[in-house]
Design a protein around this motif. Structure first.
Motif, PDB file in Angstrom:
ATOM      1  N   LEU A   1     -10.008  14.121  41.729  1.00 23.05           N
ATOM      2  CA  LEU A   1      -8.744  13.635  41.518  1.00 23.05           C
ATOM      3  C   LEU A   1      -8.271  14.561  40.197  1.00 23.05           C
ATOM      4  O   LEU A   1      -8.734  14.459  39.073  1.00 23.05           O
ATOM      5  N   VAL A   2      -7.111  15.173  40.318  1.00 24.35           N
ATOM      6  CA  VAL A   2      -7.023  16.150  39.360  1.00 24.35           C
ATOM      7  C   VAL A   2      -5.149  15.740  38.784  1.00 24.35           C
ATOM      8  O   VAL A   2      -4.483  15.705  39.591  1.00 24.35           O
ATOM      9  N   LEU A   3      -5.234  15.646  37.570  1.00 25.40           N
ATOM     10  CA  LEU A   3      -3.996  15.376  36.795  1.00 25.40           C
ATOM     11  C   LEU A   3      -3.835  16.810  36.302  1.00 25.40           C
ATOM     12  O   LEU A   3      -4.367  17.168  35.235  1.00 25.40           O
ATOM     13  N   ASN A   4      -2.658  17.570  36.521  1.00 22.55           N
ATOM     14  CA  ASN A   4      -2.602  18.840  36.271  1.00 22.55           C
ATOM     15  C   ASN A   4      -1.472  18.779  35.597  1.00 22.55           C
ATOM     16  O   ASN A   4      -0.446  18.402  35.795  1.00 22.55           O
ATOM     17  N   ASP A   5      -1.544  20.035  34.463  1.00 22.58           N
ATOM     18  CA  ASP A   5      -0.273  20.401  33.542  1.00 22.58           C
ATOM     19  C   ASP A   5       0.152  19.212  32.894  1.00 22.58           C
ATOM     20  O   ASP A   5       1.346  18.936  33.443  1.00 22.58           O
ATOM     21  N   ILE A   6      -0.248  18.780  32.169  1.00 23.49           N
ATOM     22  CA  ILE A   6       0.285  17.511  31.201  1.00 23.49           C
ATOM     23  C   ILE A   6       0.814  18.068  29.780  1.00 23.49           C
ATOM     24  O   ILE A   6       0.109  18.983  29.374  1.00 23.49           O
ATOM     25  N   TYR A   7       1.831  17.622  29.537  1.00 18.39           N
ATOM     26  CA  TYR A   7       2.477  18.275  28.458  1.00 18.39           C
ATOM     27  C   TYR A   7       3.432  17.146  27.792  1.00 18.39           C
ATOM     28  O   TYR A   7       3.685  16.284  28.492  1.00 18.39           O
ATOM     29  N   THR A   8       3.769  17.634  26.552  1.00 20.33           N
ATOM     30  CA  THR A   8       4.852  16.522  25.823  1.00 20.33           C
ATOM     31  C   THR A   8       6.060  17.187  25.644  1.00 20.33           C
ATOM     32  O   THR A   8       6.291  18.544  25.790  1.00 20.33           O
ATOM     33  N   SER A   9       7.106  16.432  25.401  1.00 24.00           N
ATOM     34  CA  SER A   9       8.480  17.074  25.011  1.00 24.00           C
ATOM     35  C   SER A   9       9.085  15.894  24.387  1.00 24.00           C
ATOM     36  O   SER A   9       8.784  14.586  24.305  1.00 24.00           O
ATOM     37  N   ASP A  10      10.437  16.512  24.272  1.00 22.03           N
ATOM     38  CA  ASP A  10      10.968  15.277  23.276  1.00 22.03           C
ATOM     39  C   ASP A  10      12.255  14.754  24.306  1.00 22.03           C
ATOM     40  O   ASP A  10      13.166  14.039  23.674  1.00 22.03           O
ATOM     41  N   GLY A  11      12.273  15.158  25.482  1.00 21.57           N
ATOM     42  CA  GLY A  11      13.070  14.575  26.649  1.00 21.57           C
ATOM     43  C   GLY A  11      14.548  15.160  26.784  1.00 21.57           C
ATOM     44  O   GLY A  11      15.181  14.550  27.322  1.00 21.57           O
ATOM     45  N   GLY A  12      14.436  16.562  26.136  1.00 22.21           N
ATOM     46  CA  GLY A  12      15.828  17.210  26.365  1.00 22.21           C
ATOM     47  C   GLY A  12      15.668  18.322  25.541  1.00 22.21           C
ATOM     48  O   GLY A  12      14.984  18.626  24.730  1.00 22.21           O
ATOM     49  N   ASP A  13      16.957  19.249  25.672  1.00 27.65           N
ATOM     50  CA  ASP A  13      17.185  20.388  24.956  1.00 27.65           C
ATOM     51  C   ASP A  13      18.254  19.972  23.714  1.00 27.65           C
ATOM     52  O   ASP A  13      19.442  20.218  24.089  1.00 27.65           O
ATOM     53  N   PHE A  14      17.801  19.631  22.787  1.00 29.98           N
ATOM     54  CA  PHE A  14      18.453  19.068  21.761  1.00 29.98           C
ATOM     55  C   PHE A  14      19.155  20.166  20.732  1.00 29.98           C
ATOM     56  O   PHE A  14      20.096  19.843  19.792  1.00 29.98           O
ATOM     57  N   ASP A  15      18.580  21.353  20.720  1.00 30.23           N
ATOM     58  CA  ASP A  15      18.916  22.541  19.884  1.00 30.23           C
ATOM     59  C   ASP A  15      19.716  23.510  20.310  1.00 30.23           C
ATOM     60  O   ASP A  15      19.909  24.353  20.136  1.00 30.23           O
TER      61      ASP A  15
ATOM     62  N   ASP B   1      18.880  25.694  22.748  1.00 31.17           N
ATOM     63  CA  ASP B   1      18.365  27.052  23.173  1.00 31.17           C
ATOM     64  C   ASP B   1      17.917  27.235  24.607  1.00 31.17           C
ATOM     65  O   ASP B   1      17.511  28.160  24.877  1.00 31.17           O
ATOM     66  N   GLY B   2      18.291  26.160  25.374  1.00 31.80           N
ATOM     67  CA  GLY B   2      18.041  26.560  26.853  1.00 31.80           C
ATOM     68  C   GLY B   2      16.625  25.940  27.339  1.00 31.80           C
ATOM     69  O   GLY B   2      16.275  26.089  28.528  1.00 31.80           O
ATOM     70  N   ILE B   3      15.780  25.610  26.346  1.00 37.62           N
ATOM     71  CA  ILE B   3      14.471  25.389  26.595  1.00 37.62           C
ATOM     72  C   ILE B   3      14.208  23.787  26.032  1.00 37.62           C
ATOM     73  O   ILE B   3      14.790  23.282  24.824  1.00 37.62           O
ATOM     74  N   GLU B   4      13.574  23.068  26.669  1.00 31.10           N
ATOM     75  CA  GLU B   4      13.383  21.678  26.312  1.00 31.10           C
ATOM     76  C   GLU B   4      12.727  21.515  25.197  1.00 31.10           C
ATOM     77  O   GLU B   4      11.547  21.991  25.118  1.00 31.10           O
TER      78      GLU B   4
END
Length: 780
Positions: free
Chosen positions: A645-659, A661-664
């Protein structure tokens, strides 16, 4: 290489030399000294160690001389009295080599200084008139003490040291020379600890090419008041050599590390330690390699630090006490001792010069305690053992023969096999019952027990995030490991037993760290990771015995972080509503909670983990669970043959592009704050009747500590105010974890034949915020 034989003859002094000597009630001698010796050698049982390119001369002019002025006088009591002045002197040797190890060396050491002081020698020792008494007082300024390998160096810069050592005696005893020091006091300051990767800089505070100050690790200051005695005799561990026994008493001491005006301080240090049967030989290590061997019978002692202060305000983390015993012991059927065999060379790719320390250590069960706001927790029965090679090089940023090096002091590990374990916690004093609780520190990477094979390096670079501080680059591999997540004591008082618990075994752990900075800030320690990635391959997660316990299967945890931070600040949780909610005692109590003011001391650790998006199969965050593996002929499971069972590419984010720059955005991460205190807590009985110690009580009764009770405590239905003051102490941890968004790119099921099939694509967890308040206390 050997030096030319010495030749000398008596000659009369000419007028030039005589003009520098005067005498009335004594003699004044002035001279400019510039002496070089190609090689100084010491031989022990036919083995030789050579100091090469030895020089005494000017510190500022490689071809110049150091100035000496000595006033000599004989006192009315027939004592010899000297006062002296030394200016601009360097003592150095370019290399240290062992006769039986050609092609490698230990590197060079240099010592620059100015000195002014007095020295008195009188007849009569502590034991008899046949001995001697020494009085010495001096002040050193403008000092530099450095270590140099392959043109790179680390040195203490701008050292000031003042020492008073009065009444030191020397006597001849059957075992050698006995030196007794009733009082040695002094203070010191190190203006900077500098690093240079420019061979032209040798001993300069400023880079000669750029004109800029060399980067600094920070500066030091402190003071000390010591006393003790030492016996030095002949005879090594086998044949010729040196034999040393010594005891030192630390009457008082303070140590302060400064980083851009902020301090980490150890205040009110006291203690004592004793070396027993330390032997120094030119010999070979356990692999037959030529070495300068330091072998130890035992080292025992204790150290008390009254205050550990951190940050600009001098706030205290608390007090620390260490009682230790290094001596021979047998662990898991293997015998361990304490020995260091100094060899030349360091890491094979770092260059000819460096240090290799073939080391074996054996720490018998010892105790470390931490006290804050008057409450004490003891990490009882700390035991450690191991053997392997440690290397030391001063390196520069480069890739040589496929090995990546970094600017700084490189501490390497080669074939190190070792381990440690903690018997448990005792809260209050040494007689308190053993209890669990060390598992509360797992978030900080501390395991109750750990066996490992270790290879790799940690390189300490100069300079932090800004100004002074540390920059760390590291590549470390742990293999054949087993670590306890939860462990029972290994000795409950009747001798060692097999330690049981929850174990990660058959462990391979590959860790890499780039550009992590450590600084002391006005608030405390600030640690910023540039880039960090690791793979932890747990062959079996076992319950019970670490060798034979039942297995949950294999787990592989991959971690990839960029820009993660950690701060360590003085002060624990402060005022806490345990088991309820409320910002004051009344509100907390109304909610069913217990209001606790845990004091001003303690430790708070705040972590922010930025889990980055996957870059490749190595730099990613993923979790793999594998079961049903095939077995080899010996019954061992074969990896990658079962279902996964593989949980792949786990990452955090702020939930949107607030600055915009086109990147979350990904700046919040997973934020965890852990506050550690030692504090009294409410403990209630879970069932009616007697507990395992035979103490009776009803369900819901509070446990109250009472020295007059048979087992040291009693159960009370309605505790009085005085009873509440005797609630049991606990090891208290308050934690809060939160994140804005945690994503899992895909969850796959992997069949050993059919391959991977995505079961779930795209999982997002949002706005997570959880608080925990845990206290570890003995439960009979």
């Amino acid at each position: 290489m050997t030096g030319a034989p010495a030749q000398a003859e008596l000659q009369s002094l000419d007028d030039t030399v005589m003009s520098g000597i005067s005498g009335q009630t004594g003699i004044t001698l002035e001279l400019d000294l510039n002496a070089t010796i190609g090689q100084l050698s010491y031989f022990d049982d036919g083995n030789g160690i050579h100091l090469e390119d030895f020089r005494i001369g000017s510190a500022t002019d490689p071809s110049g001389a150091a100035f000496h002025s000595i006033d000599l006088d004989i006192g009315a009591d027939a004592s010899l009295n000297l006062s002296y002045l030394v200016e601009d002197r360097r003592i150095e040797f370019g290399d240290v080599r062992l006769a039986g190890a050609p092609g490698v060396s230990m590197g060079g050491v240099f010592f620059d200084h100015n000195l002014t002081g007095t020295f008195r020698l009188a007849s009569g020792g502590r034991l008899s008139g046949a001995g001697y008494t020494f009085d010495s007082a001096y002040t050193m300024t403008g000092g530099r003490l450095g270590y140099r390998t392959n043109g790179n160096e680390v040195f203490l810069d701008d050292i000031t040291l003042s020492v008073d050592a009065m009444g030191i005696t020397m006597d001849v005893v059957p075992t050698g020379l006995l030196f007794t020091a009733p009082s040695i006091t002094g203070n010191y300051r190190v203006g900077a600890i500098r690093y240079s990767n420019n061979p032209l800089n040798h001993g300069n505070s400023v880079d000669v090419s750029s004109g800029l100050s060399l980067p600094s690790y920070g500066r030091l200051s402190g003071d000390f008041d010591l006393s003790g005695e030492m016996t030095i005799g002949g005879g090594g561990r086998a044949g010729e050599g040196l034999h040393i026994d010594s005891e030192t008493i630390i009457n008082s001491a303070n140590f302060i590390y400064h980083d851009d005006g902020n301090a980490f301080a150890l205040k009110g240090i006291t203690g004592a330690y004793r070396f027993n049967d330390l032997r120094i030989d030119v010999t070979t290590d356990w692999l037959g390699r030529e070495a300068l061997g330091l072998t130890l019978g035992s080292l025992e002692g204790g150290l008390n630090i009254a205050r550990v202060e951190l940050g600009a305000g001098g706030k205290s983390l608390g007090a620390v006490n260490v009682n230790f015993l290094f001596q021979d012991q047998t662990v898991n059927g293997l015998a361990y001792t304490n020995a260091i065999y100094l060899q030349g060379g360091g890491h094979a790719d770092a260059g000819e010069q460096g240090l290799r320390l073939a080391t074996q250590w054996s720490l018998a069960p010892s105790d470390i305690s931490y006290t804050e706001d008057g409450n004490r927790v003891i990490f009882s029965g700390l035991q450690s053992w191991g053997q392997g090679d440690f290397t030391v090089n001063v390196t520069r940023d480069d890739v040589i023969n496929g090995t990546e090096f970094f600017d700084g002091l490189r501490l390497g590990f080669e074939g190190v096999k070792g381990g440690y374990r903690i018997n448990g916690l005792r809260v209050g004093d040494e007689d308190a019952p053993l209890q669990g609780g060390t598992e509360l520190l797992l978030a900080l990477g501390f395991y109750p027990a750990y066996d490992f094979d270790l290879d790799g390096h940690i390189t300490l670079g100069a300079g932090g995030a800004s100004g002074d501080g540390l920059t760390i680059n590291s590549d470390v591999r742990v293999s054949n490991g087993s670590a306890a997540l939860i462990a029972n004591p290994y000795d409950e008082g009747n001798g060692e037993i097999s330690q049981t618990g929850l174990w990660v075994t058959d462990l391979d752990f590959d860790m890499h760290l780039r550009d992590m900075t450590i600084d002391v800030t006005p608030e405390g320690f600030a640690i910023i990771k540039g880039e960090a990635w690791s793979t932890m391959d747990v062959g079996n997660l076992r319950v019970g015995d670490k060798e034979t316990g039942g297995s949950f299967g294999r787990f592989v945890i991959q971690n990839y972080e960029t820009g993660s931070t950690m701060t360590i600040t003085p002060g624990g949780a402060g005022a806490v509503c345990a088991g309820g909610a409320g910002s004051d005692a009344a509100t907390c109590s109304a909610s069913g909670g217990l209001w606790e003011d845990r004091g001003a001391e303690g430790v708070t650790i705040a972590m922010r983990q930025i889990l980055a998006r996957a870059v490749d199969d190595t730099r990613r965050n993923a979790l793999t669970w594998e079961t049903g593996r095939s077995l080899d002929g010996g019954g061992a499971p074969i990896n990658d043959t079962g279902m996964k069972l593989v949980l792949n590419d786990i990452y955090t984010s702020d939930g949107g592009d607030f600055d915009g720059d086109g990147i979350e955005d990904n700046s919040f991460g997973i934020q965890s704050e852990i506050s550690v205190d030692v504090y009294q807590t409410r403990v209630v009985k879970k069932t009616d009747g007697v507990d395992s110690q035979g103490v009776a009580g009803a369900r819901g009764d509070e446990r109250i500590m009472d020295a007059g009770a048979a087992e040291g405590y009693r159960y009370v239905t309605n505790p009085s105010a005085s009873d509440l003051e005797n609630r049991p102490l606990g090891f208290a941890v308050q934690a809060r974890t939160q994140f804005r968004e945690l994503s899992i790119n895909n969850i796959d099921l992997v069949h050993p034949v059919g391959g991977a099939q995505t079961a779930i694509y795209g999982v997002k967890l949002q706005n997570f915020d959880i608080n925990a308040n845990l206290t570890a206390t003995p439960i009979p």
